[in-house]
Design a protein around this motif. Structure first.
Motif, PDB file in Angstrom:
ATOM      1  N   GLN A 110       0.722  -1.694 -28.085  1.00  0.00           N
ATOM      2  CA  GLN A 110       1.681  -1.186 -27.116  1.00  0.00           C
ATOM      3  C   GLN A 110       1.910   0.175 -27.076  1.00  0.00           C
ATOM      4  N   LYS A 111       1.633   0.878 -28.396  1.00  0.00           N
ATOM      5  CA  LYS A 111       1.876   2.208 -28.255  1.00  0.00           C
ATOM      6  C   LYS A 111       0.795   2.852 -27.618  1.00  0.00           C
ATOM      7  N   ILE A 112      -0.250   2.357 -27.671  1.00  0.00           N
ATOM      8  CA  ILE A 112      -1.535   2.974 -26.905  1.00  0.00           C
ATOM      9  C   ILE A 112      -1.303   2.781 -25.669  1.00  0.00           C
ATOM     10  N   VAL A 113      -0.988   1.740 -24.946  1.00  0.00           N
ATOM     11  CA  VAL A 113      -0.685   1.452 -23.814  1.00  0.00           C
ATOM     12  C   VAL A 113       0.372   2.408 -23.237  1.00  0.00           C
ATOM     13  N   ASN A 114       1.427   2.795 -23.893  1.00  0.00           N
ATOM     14  CA  ASN A 114       2.518   3.807 -23.643  1.00  0.00           C
ATOM     15  C   ASN A 114       1.798   5.228 -23.415  1.00  0.00           C
TER      16      ASN A 114
ATOM     17  N   LYS B  33       1.723   6.977 -19.793  1.00  0.00           N
ATOM     18  CA  LYS B  33       2.205   8.407 -19.754  1.00  0.00           C
ATOM     19  C   LYS B  33       1.379   9.615 -19.217  1.00  0.00           C
ATOM     20  N   LEU B  34      -0.032   9.479 -19.651  1.00  0.00           N
ATOM     21  CA  LEU B  34      -1.054  10.339 -19.027  1.00  0.00           C
ATOM     22  C   LEU B  34      -1.234  10.233 -17.607  1.00  0.00           C
ATOM     23  N   GLU B  35      -1.006   8.701 -17.312  1.00  0.00           N
ATOM     24  CA  GLU B  35      -1.435   8.367 -16.129  1.00  0.00           C
ATOM     25  C   GLU B  35      -0.200   9.017 -15.045  1.00  0.00           C
ATOM     26  N   ASP B  36       0.931   8.805 -15.347  1.00  0.00           N
ATOM     27  CA  ASP B  36       2.177   9.415 -14.829  1.00  0.00           C
ATOM     28  C   ASP B  36       2.138  11.126 -14.681  1.00  0.00           C
TER      29      ASP B  36
ATOM     30  N   GLY C 142      -0.811  12.452 -14.356  1.00  0.00           N
ATOM     31  CA  GLY C 142      -1.900  12.936 -13.531  1.00  0.00           C
ATOM     32  C   GLY C 142      -2.839  13.287 -14.409  1.00  0.00           C
ATOM     33  N   GLU C 143      -3.025  13.150 -15.540  1.00  0.00           N
ATOM     34  CA  GLU C 143      -4.108  13.541 -16.198  1.00  0.00           C
ATOM     35  C   GLU C 143      -5.376  12.584 -16.325  1.00  0.00           C
ATOM     36  N   ILE C 144      -5.057  11.298 -16.232  1.00  0.00           N
ATOM     37  CA  ILE C 144      -6.136  10.136 -16.233  1.00  0.00           C
ATOM     38  C   ILE C 144      -6.033   9.321 -14.914  1.00  0.00           C
ATOM     39  N   VAL C 145      -6.902   8.606 -14.385  1.00  0.00           N
ATOM     40  CA  VAL C 145      -6.799   7.885 -13.336  1.00  0.00           C
ATOM     41  C   VAL C 145      -6.870   6.275 -13.825  1.00  0.00           C
ATOM     42  N   ILE C 146      -6.277   5.380 -13.486  1.00  0.00           N
ATOM     43  CA  ILE C 146      -6.494   3.885 -13.746  1.00  0.00           C
ATOM     44  C   ILE C 146      -7.159   3.331 -12.498  1.00  0.00           C
ATOM     45  N   SER C 147      -8.260   2.870 -12.413  1.00  0.00           N
ATOM     46  CA  SER C 147      -9.051   2.331 -11.325  1.00  0.00           C
ATOM     47  C   SER C 147      -8.369   1.078 -10.906  1.00  0.00           C
ATOM     48  N   ARG C 148      -7.739   1.116  -9.791  1.00  0.00           N
ATOM     49  CA  ARG C 148      -6.918   0.023  -9.057  1.00  0.00           C
ATOM     50  C   ARG C 148      -7.278   0.041  -7.552  1.00  0.00           C
TER      51      ARG C 148
END
Length: 340
Positions: A313-317, A321-324, A326-332
């Protein structure tokens, strides 16, 4: 679970299921057991234990029956019972096709709103957007997540969170209410409707939809839910992106995430995860660090699942945080992969 009726093999439904599991072997059978209820597992285990020997002819007949039922169910899902009957008649002959369909329809639950699932999402939005939010929530609960996501994204922003909340808290709906909604929408029912209470909606349903909509729609819905129903929003957020979903990230994104993750958390998180997840992580770090973490995992020995889940869960957080930011993109899905 199969019913108690006998087939041409002379065995009851539960016996045929036991023979099928024996034929599939322990590895595949174990995978099937994961989807059964506890009492069903007990029943099947007892039945398997009571079967002493099975002739090759009986084994082949049971496997063929299972294959025919799977084929029929696939055809029904693709185009309805009429479509399935036509294809099965060509493959098996008229008499055999009717026999297979007959076995299925005794327990088959064809979902309501069958016509809706075959409707273009754009047309569907125009069709239902003026309906009551509860009606929209009911319909979306029966759609595939990808189709429901497109409809959700097309709804007015002020309605999106309301509908999402109604899906999340939805539990059981009587057939009478479903029929009334379908009547109002002047749609044709599927030929079979389950006469028992139908479990639909729930947090898992809205999570699937939110994981598929574009990021802007998801953000708006979650922000509204956090203000109106914080406990529900937290429950949804915990399920929206799990550790194994790191496979949705490209190599650059994984490398960026690893820079913000403690090695101890990473070691603990990978103690209980899929091999492909481990491989994706190890492939995006130096060989030296990968060897060190593998050694730490071996040296660590057995660990509590609670500790593993906390580390994950720490890693998910970190990922969220990085997605919010704008540093990474989660394919959706939803046609929008730009994080703003």
């Amino acid at each position: 679970m199969p019913n108690s009726s006998t087939s041409e093999t002379g065995f009851r439904g539960v016996q045929r299921a036991a023979i099928l599991l024996i034929s599939l072997g322990p590895e595949r059978s174990a995978g099937i057991f994961k989807h059964l209820k506890e009492e069903e597992i007990e029943e099947m285990t007892l039945e398997i234990a009571n079967i002493r020997s099975v002739t090759p002819q009986v084994k082949e007949a049971v496997i063929n029956e299972f294959y025919e039922l799977c084929l029929a169910q696939q055809y029904i899902a693709e185009g309805g019972i009429g479509y399935a009957k036509d294809l099965l008649e060509k493959a098996l002959g008229s008499e055999k096709a009717m026999d297979v369909i007959g076995k299925l329809t005794a327990s088959l639950q064809v979902k309501p709103f069958e016509f809706v699932r075959k409707t273009d999402a754009t047309q569907l939005i125009n069709f239902i957007q003026d309906e009551h939010p509860q009606t929209i929530a009911l319909i979306l609960s029966y759609l595939a997540p990808s189709q429901a996501a497109m409809v959700m994204s097309g709804l007015p922003p002020e309605r999106q969170a309301d509908v999402a909340k109604r899906i999340a808290v939805m539990d059981r709906t009587t057939p009478d209410i479903i029929k009334e909604v379908e009547k109002v929408l002047e749609s044709k029912l599927a030929s079979l409707v389950n006469q028992d209470y139908t479990i639909i909606g729930g947090v898992d349903a809205v999570v699937e939809i939110l994981n598929t909509v574009d990021r802007g729609t998801e953000r708006h819905i979650m922000e509204t839910l956090e203000a109106e129903a914080p406990e529900l929003a937290e429950e949804i957020r915990k399920k929206m992106f799990v550790f194994e979903d790191i496979l949705l990230l490209d190599d650059r994104a994984i490398q960026r995430v690893l820079r913000d993750v403690e090695n101890n958390d990473l070691t603990m998180a990978m103690k209980s995860t899929k091999d492909e997840v481990k491989e994706a992580i190890f492939n995006n770090m130096s060989k030296r660090l990968a060897v060190m973490i593998k050694e730490d995992m071996d040296f660590m020995g057995p660990v509590r699942m609670k500790d593993v889940e906390e580390a994950q869960q720490k890693i998910v957080n970190v990922i969220r945080k990085l997605e919010d930011a704008g540093e990474i993109v989660i394919s959706r899905g939803g046609g929008d992969e730009i994080v703003v």
